[in-house]
Design a protein around this motif. Structure first.
Motif, PDB file in Angstrom:
ATOM      1  N   TRP A   8      56.407 -10.935  30.113  1.00  0.00           N
ATOM      2  CA  TRP A   8      55.424 -10.415  29.167  1.00  0.00           C
ATOM      3  C   TRP A   8      55.315 -11.329  27.939  1.00  0.00           C
ATOM      4  O   TRP A   8      54.220 -11.647  27.482  1.00  0.00           O
ATOM      5  N   ILE A   9      56.447 -11.783  27.406  1.00  0.00           N
ATOM      6  CA  ILE A   9      56.442 -12.700  26.266  1.00  0.00           C
ATOM      7  C   ILE A   9      55.717 -13.985  26.641  1.00  0.00           C
ATOM      8  O   ILE A   9      54.893 -14.499  25.887  1.00  0.00           O
ATOM      9  N   ASN A  10      56.011 -14.514  27.818  1.00  0.00           N
ATOM     10  CA  ASN A  10      55.398 -15.758  28.279  1.00  0.00           C
ATOM     11  C   ASN A  10      53.879 -15.615  28.398  1.00  0.00           C
ATOM     12  O   ASN A  10      53.123 -16.494  27.980  1.00  0.00           O
ATOM     13  N   THR A  11      53.441 -14.498  28.949  1.00  0.00           N
ATOM     14  CA  THR A  11      52.006 -14.242  29.103  1.00  0.00           C
ATOM     15  C   THR A  11      51.329 -14.157  27.743  1.00  0.00           C
ATOM     16  O   THR A  11      50.252 -14.721  27.534  1.00  0.00           O
ATOM     17  N   GLU A  31      57.981 -21.370  28.698  1.00  0.00           N
ATOM     18  CA  GLU A  31      58.954 -20.739  29.586  1.00  0.00           C
ATOM     19  C   GLU A  31      59.839 -19.858  28.716  1.00  0.00           C
ATOM     20  O   GLU A  31      60.326 -20.302  27.675  1.00  0.00           O
ATOM     21  N   THR A  32      60.041 -18.614  29.133  1.00  0.00           N
ATOM     22  CA  THR A  32      60.840 -17.678  28.353  1.00  0.00           C
ATOM     23  C   THR A  32      62.051 -17.242  29.158  1.00  0.00           C
ATOM     24  O   THR A  32      61.917 -16.812  30.306  1.00  0.00           O
ATOM     25  N   THR A  58      55.302 -14.356  16.245  1.00  0.00           N
ATOM     26  CA  THR A  58      54.862 -12.985  15.976  1.00  0.00           C
ATOM     27  C   THR A  58      55.012 -12.063  17.182  1.00  0.00           C
ATOM     28  O   THR A  58      54.840 -10.856  17.051  1.00  0.00           O
ATOM     29  N   ILE A  59      55.321 -12.605  18.333  1.00  0.00           N
ATOM     30  CA  ILE A  59      55.428 -11.799  19.556  1.00  0.00           C
ATOM     31  C   ILE A  59      56.721 -10.983  19.529  1.00  0.00           C
ATOM     32  O   ILE A  59      57.803 -11.530  19.297  1.00  0.00           O
ATOM     33  N   LYS A  60      56.574  -9.707  19.782  1.00  0.00           N
ATOM     34  CA  LYS A  60      57.736  -8.813  19.809  1.00  0.00           C
ATOM     35  C   LYS A  60      58.678  -9.233  20.936  1.00  0.00           C
ATOM     36  O   LYS A  60      58.255  -9.439  22.066  1.00  0.00           O
TER      37      LYS A  60
END
Length: 72
Positions: A8-11, A31-32, A58-60
């Motif tokens: 989800w973070i990567n997307t 890549e996460t 800023t991504i949770k």
């Protein structure tokens, strides 16, 4: 669950980068792993790279950003 969060973070990173800098975001690879976002690529625009890094921060769920981008 951790893999799903990383995916989800990567997307989100890819989407926000594209929204921020447009099609040039394709020049970066994301890549996460365990909340750590690795950014790789080549750029001639360091300011653009800074914008991408700020947006990704800023991504949770992002714990750290590792920058492997080469600035020419």
């Amino acid at each position: 669950k951790e893999y799903a969060n990383d995916l989800w973070i990567n997307t989100q990173a890819k989407g926000l980068a594209a929204k921020t800098i447009g099609l040039r975001a394709v020049a970066y690879n994301f890549e996460t792993i365990k909340g750590k976002v690795y950014i790789a690529g080549i750029t001639s625009r360091p300011k653009q790279l800074e914008e991408v890094i700020e947006v990704v921060k800023t991504i949770k769920g992002v714990k750290e950003i590792v920058n492997y981008v080469i600035v020419r």
